[in-house]
Design an enzyme around this catalytic site. Structure first.
Site, short mmCIF file in Angstrom:
data_model
loop_
_atom_site.label_atom_id
_atom_site.label_comp_id
_atom_site.label_asym_id
_atom_site.label_seq_id
_atom_site.Cartn_x
_atom_site.Cartn_y
_atom_site.Cartn_z
N ASP A 1 -5.81 -7.06 -3.36
CA ASP A 1 -5.99 -5.61 -3.01
C ASP A 1 -6.79 -5.04 -4.41
O ASP A 1 -6.93 -5.78 -5.36
CB ASP A 1 -4.87 -4.62 -3.10
CG ASP A 1 -4.13 -4.33 -4.24
OD1 ASP A 1 -3.93 -5.32 -4.97
OD2 ASP A 1 -3.74 -3.13 -4.60
N ASP B 1 -0.74 -6.93 6.35
CA ASP B 1 0.07 -7.07 4.91
C ASP B 1 1.16 -5.76 5.08
O ASP B 1 0.86 -4.76 5.60
CB ASP B 1 -0.64 -7.05 3.83
CG ASP B 1 -0.86 -5.59 3.08
OD1 ASP B 1 -1.57 -4.70 3.72
OD2 ASP B 1 -0.06 -5.07 2.39
O1 0WW Z 1 -6.42 2.90 2.89
C1 0WW Z 1 -5.92 1.83 2.20
N1 0WW Z 1 -6.48 1.38 1.35
C2 0WW Z 1 -6.31 0.42 0.59
N2 0WW Z 1 -4.92 -0.09 0.57
C3 0WW Z 1 -4.13 0.62 1.55
C4 0WW Z 1 -2.65 0.09 1.52
C5 0WW Z 1 -2.11 -0.91 0.65
C6 0WW Z 1 -1.95 -2.33 1.64
N3 0WW Z 1 -1.14 -3.08 0.88
C7 0WW Z 1 -1.36 -3.45 -0.43
C8 0WW Z 1 -0.40 -4.22 -1.19
C9 0WW Z 1 -0.94 -4.98 -2.42
C10 0WW Z 1 0.23 -5.62 -3.25
C11 0WW Z 1 1.56 -4.91 -3.50
C12 0WW Z 1 1.92 -4.16 -2.25
C13 0WW Z 1 0.81 -3.36 -1.54
C14 0WW Z 1 -1.86 0.94 2.71
N4 0WW Z 1 -0.57 0.81 2.81
C15 0WW Z 1 -0.08 1.75 3.86
N5 0WW Z 1 0.90 1.80 4.48
C16 0WW Z 1 2.16 1.23 3.79
C17 0WW Z 1 2.47 2.14 2.61
C18 0WW Z 1 3.19 1.40 1.34
C19 0WW Z 1 3.39 2.17 0.52
C20 0WW Z 1 3.18 3.78 0.89
S1 0WW Z 1 2.59 3.63 2.39
N6 0WW Z 1 -1.30 2.17 4.33
C21 0WW Z 1 -2.26 1.71 3.34
C22 0WW Z 1 -3.80 2.20 3.51
C23 0WW Z 1 -4.64 1.53 2.48
#
Ligand code: 0WW
Length: 371
Positions: free
Chosen positions: A92, A267
């Site tokens: 990411d 993911d």
């Molecule tokens: O627009 C976004 N842009 C960038 N990343 C996003 C992420 C993180 C995705 N997982 C990364 C991982 C990289 C390695 C470590 C773990 C994450 C999201 N995760 C969620 N929901 C789950 C959520 C998790 C926590 C709060 S909401 N919506 C997301 C929306 C976006």
């Protein structure tokens, strides 16, 4: 020329199954990507992760840039060598966690600046620096642009500002990434719950041109129904011949409903995080192994699984491990949950390939949501 060939093998409605071919191996889609936060899929060895059938894992830019630092990982040969994972890694950008994890972060046109939650040190993350960390220092196979994920609910004007910033950062990310052909760069669609904004975001990403397209800004509290309403149109706004990655999703039912709407990659920290707290995901829905009803239940989580954690241990034993706060409990349940998510995506790939995905989806909902 797109860096990674994406071959769609079969389509049923909007659902597709295919293969994304990368120099480090093929990714079968629909694909669930286990999250490897600090260079480890928590509580699992890479051999266990491989045994579950995972073709790709996530690497975490935010944590690794703070500790041990991206430069140190590079000096040690890059993330694959460092953690002994020789298949594809998607990293990411670091942006999402900065804005949701670290103490103070400041967002400007130029960059996100923040203080480390590890030692308070100051860091600056620009689209260009994020590409350098992911592509050059960590050595990621699939690189994500730096974007701004606007919190939900958002006013349309606020959602537009975030979408437009992300689109400008998409351009800067592509310019910094350049014409590499052994790595891929994915753009991220934003626009919150507004169709016109997501359409504009998609058009701007398509104009720039990416190897794959992520759907961002969802799974941020809007709930399953509202997410599905956006997914009724959002995937179709993106090029149909490139992979579509729904970020941060999700529960098993979210994966099934998103695949039905044209999503290819996922993911989520759910299988590993919930596993560490005693929640097991099964075809019959989630169960909490700390519940007294499992105290003398000699049945395994899934006798038909080829995963030892799912097939060889009784629920009674797993419950004991959690009650005794034994580390092995977290190890076995993380392993089982990742194996279940892999079995779910494998079952969806087979169902789509055989033209019976709608039946699979109906039967899965009836069984999984029955409790
Ligand atoms: O627009 C976004 N842009 C960038 N990343 C996003 C992420 C993180 C995705 N997982 C990364 C991982 C990289 C390695 C470590 C773990 C994450 C999201 N995760 C969620 N929901 C789950 C959520 C998790 C926590 C709060 S909401 N919506 C997301 C929306 C976006």
């Amino acid at each position: 020329m797109a860096a990674f060939p994406f071959e769609i093998k079969a389509v049923e409605g909007k659902a597709r199954t295919g293969v994304l071919k990368t120099p480090r191996g093929d990714i079968r889609t629909p694909a669930f990507m286990p999250v490897g936060t600090a260079a480890t899929v928590k509580a699992m060895t890479v051999d266990q992760v491989k045994a579950t059938g995972a073709d790709i894992i996530l690497g975490n830019t935010y944590h690794l840039m703070l500790r041990p630092s991206a430069e140190r990982v590079a000096r040690l040969g890059g993330l694959h060598k460092f953690m002994r994972w020789d298949k594809p890694i998607l990293t990411d950008s670091g942006g999402f966690q900065v804005m949701s994890l670290s103490g103070i972060s400041k967002l400007t046109e130029e960059a996100v600046t923040f203080s480390s939650h590890v030692d308070g040190s100051k860091h600056v993350l620009t689209p260009e620096r994020s590409i350098e960390i992911q592509a050059d220092l960590l050595g990621s196979d699939i690189v994500m642009q730096l974007d701004e994920c606007v919190a939900w609910p958002a006013e349309e004007a606020r959602a537009r500002k975030g979408m437009e910033l992300s689109a400008r950062w998409a351009r800067r990310s592509k310019d910094a990434f350049g014409t590499r052909d052994t790595q891929a760069l994915f753009g991220i669609q934003q626009g919150s719950t507004f169709e016109a904004l997501r359409r504009e975001s998609s058009d701007r990403l398509r104009e720039i041109g990416f190897d794959g397209y992520a759907i961002g800004g969802l799974a941020v509290g809007e709930g399953h129904e509202a997410m599905c309403e956006v997914l009724d149109y959002a995937p179709g706004l993106l090029p149909e011949d490139r992979p579509r990655y729904l970020m941060g999703v999700g529960k098993p039912i979210d994966l099934v409903e998103a695949v039905a709407r044209g999503v290819d990659m996922f993911d989520c920290v759910l299988p590993t995080r919930s596993g560490r707290h005693g929640q097991a995901w099964t075809w019959d829905g989630p169960i909490n192994l700390k519940n007294a009803k499992y105290a003398e239940d000699e049945s395994p989580l899934d006798p038909d699984s080829d995963c030892p954690a799912s097939r060889d241990y009784s629920k009674a034993y797993l419950r004991h491990l959690f009650k005794a706060e034994e580390i092995l409990g977290q190890v076995l349940l993380s392993w089982h949950n990742i194996a279940f998510f892999q079995a779910l995506t494998a079952a969806m790939r087979a169902a789509i390939a055989e033209g019976r995905f709608e039946r699979f989806r109906r039967e899965f909902r009836a069984r999984h949501l029955s409790q």
